[in-house]
Design an enzyme around this catalytic site. Structure first.
Site, short mmCIF file in Angstrom:
data_model
loop_
_atom_site.label_atom_id
_atom_site.label_comp_id
_atom_site.label_asym_id
_atom_site.label_seq_id
_atom_site.Cartn_x
_atom_site.Cartn_y
_atom_site.Cartn_z
CG HIS A 23 -2.10 -0.83 1.17
ND1 HIS A 23 -2.81 -1.23 2.28
CD2 HIS A 23 -2.75 -1.41 0.12
CE1 HIS A 23 -3.82 -1.99 1.92
NE2 HIS A 23 -3.80 -2.12 0.61
CG HIS A 79 -10.03 -6.42 -4.56
ND1 HIS A 79 -10.54 -5.16 -4.48
CD2 HIS A 79 -8.97 -6.44 -3.68
CE1 HIS A 79 -9.84 -4.46 -3.61
NE2 HIS A 79 -8.88 -5.21 -3.12
CD GLU A 81 -5.70 -2.56 -2.79
OE1 GLU A 81 -6.44 -3.35 -2.16
OE2 GLU A 81 -4.99 -1.71 -2.22
CG ASP A 83 -3.00 -6.12 -4.09
OD1 ASP A 83 -3.84 -5.28 -4.43
OD2 ASP A 83 -3.14 -6.86 -3.10
CG HIS A 145 -9.03 -4.26 1.17
ND1 HIS A 145 -8.10 -3.92 0.23
CD2 HIS A 145 -8.90 -3.36 2.18
CE1 HIS A 145 -7.40 -2.89 0.63
NE2 HIS A 145 -7.86 -2.54 1.78
CG ASP A 164 -7.47 -8.26 -0.47
OD1 ASP A 164 -6.40 -8.75 -0.88
OD2 ASP A 164 -7.85 -7.11 -0.79
CE1 TYR A 192 -3.52 -9.62 3.48
CE2 TYR A 192 -5.67 -9.92 4.49
CZ TYR A 192 -4.88 -9.77 3.36
OH TYR A 192 -5.47 -9.77 2.12
CG HIS A 225 -2.39 -10.95 -0.45
ND1 HIS A 225 -1.51 -10.46 -1.39
CD2 HIS A 225 -3.42 -10.08 -0.43
CE1 HIS A 225 -1.98 -9.35 -1.91
NE2 HIS A 225 -3.15 -9.10 -1.35
#
Ligand code: FEO
Length: 396
Positions: A23, A79, A81, A83, A145, A164, A192, A225
């Site tokens: 992040h 998602h 994001e 990553d 998330h 996530d 996390y 992850h």
């Protein structure tokens, strides 16, 4: 290295051993991370999630070990994001005919982040897609998330891919939970949760009830992850229920910054007061301590005591980031108090007390301040203050 995690289901992700901050620099990741992407071979060829942008070519190479990426029929994008989806523009340059399946909120976040006009198909909770022998079932999971987040479940193989949720920033040689050090695994899973999911704890509890209520058999929980939960996969679900309840332990954490150690000595004396009452505690000098690790200690503790000398009519800058995080994370069931030293004018303890209140931490009593360096009497006052806070900690 590509790994077949179940018949016809492959992990084609990337292990990022070098990642030390995530992040941007908001989150420390001492043990690296992984970006998990899953390839499902059925009558339809399906990719579930991608990897972070710099690893796009690695993802293509991994998929290419099994199939030509151009053969992909469906890309499930749980998602947006970066990553997970940063590599999807590269994937879609290969898989020109693939449909991108996302949540309804994904219809906003994917074009907004990638400025693309893919063949999107939005799916709501409970919708399914037939891929041949098996089906994909989707569950929207807003704020776990981002608003667009979604879980995907594969029937027949009984794999839940919750993106996530249930993840860890943890680079490892093994892909499964039974192949790694359990202490490290749970340290990373908790860190996390604390740093990413704490503000959404109510949603976590409700989503778990909803997913469990679907009655789907779960042989594996394959997050985006860290390791895949293969051995007793529901153990992490139970842990999330426990963490989401936010019932702290009877202990304290003392967070402080100090210039010439007057406030540092006060912190130690307050700690002694906790010790007198048999309450476990940690003293963390926030100019020297990783903020994300400190937040884990705060999460576990019932009481958080914050200290700073008065500096330029305010507080030392070393305390500012964690106070800002505490405000944003909105931890529950916390008690707090403040303290600090001063020279010619005080005020830091009052400012810190206000910051605790902003973070919805219940202030036990007004803070204390000591002028210049604390003498024996000043240290005794701090120790008594610690005892008083310890008594309040034990009461609840
Ligand atoms: Fe791992 Fe919210 O991205």
């Amino acid at each position: 290295m590509v790994v077949e995690i179940k018949d016809g289901v492959y992990w084609v992700g990337v292990v990022d051993w070098e990642l030390k901050h995530f992040h941007g620099h908001e989150l420390s990741t001492h043990r690296g991370s992984t970006y998990n992407s899953y390839l499902i071979l059925d009558e339809k060829k399906v990719l579930v999630d991608g990897v972070w942008t710099p690893f796009a070519d690695q993802l293509i190479a991994n998929i290419s070990e099994i199939i030509d990426p151009a053969e992909l029929d469906i890309v499930v994008a749980n998602h947006a994001e970066v990553d997970h989806a940063g590599a999807l523009p590269t994937v879609m340059r290969h898989a020109r005919d693939a449909t991108v399946v996302c949540s309804p909120k994904g219809l906003d976040s994917f074009p907004g982040n990638y400025h693309v006009d893919w063949d999107f198909q939005a799916v709501k909770t409970g919708e399914t897609i037939d891929i041949g022998s098996n089906e994909l079932i989707f569950v929207e999971a807003p704020m776990l998330h981002w608003p667009d987040s979604m879980f995907t479940y594969l029937t027949g193989r009984n794999i839940l891919m919750p993106n996530d949720a249930f993840g860890q920033h943890y680079a490892t040689a093994g892909r499964f939970n039974d192949e790694v050090d359990q202490e490290e695994l749970y340290e990373e899973a908790l860190k996390y949760y604390v740093n990413i999911l704490t503000p959404f704890s109510n949603l976590v509890s409700k989503k778990i009830e909803e997913v469990v209520g679907l009655g789907l058999p779960v042989d594996m929980i394959a997050p985006s992850h860290g390791v895949i939960w293969r051995e007793d996969p529901m153990q992490i679900v139970s842990k999330y229920q426990e963490w989401a309840a936010q019932e702290p332990e009877c202990k304290a954490v003392i967070l402080y910054d100090t210039m010439w150690n007057a406030t540092g000595r006060m912190a130690a004396a307050i700690g002694d007061g906790f010790g007198d009452e048999g309450v476990d505690y940690k003293c963390l000098h926030m100019a020297l301590t990783d903020r994300n690790d400190a937040l884990v200690e705060v999460f576990k503790a019932r009481t958080v005591v914050v200290g700073s000398p008065t500096f330029n009519n305010g507080i030392l800058a070393g305390m500012t980031p964690i106070l800002e995080e505490l405000k944003g994370l909105r931890m529950k069931n916390k008690l707090g108090a403040s303290f600090g030293s001063y020279g010619w004018s005080g005020g830091a303890a009052k400012i810190l007390q206000e910051r605790l209140a902003e973070a919805k931490i219940e202030v036990i009593r007004d803070g204390i301040e000591v002028k210049w360096q604390p003498d024996a009497e000043g240290l005794a006052t701090c120790r008594e203050f610690g005892r008083e806070l310890a008594a309040a900690t034990k009461k609840t």
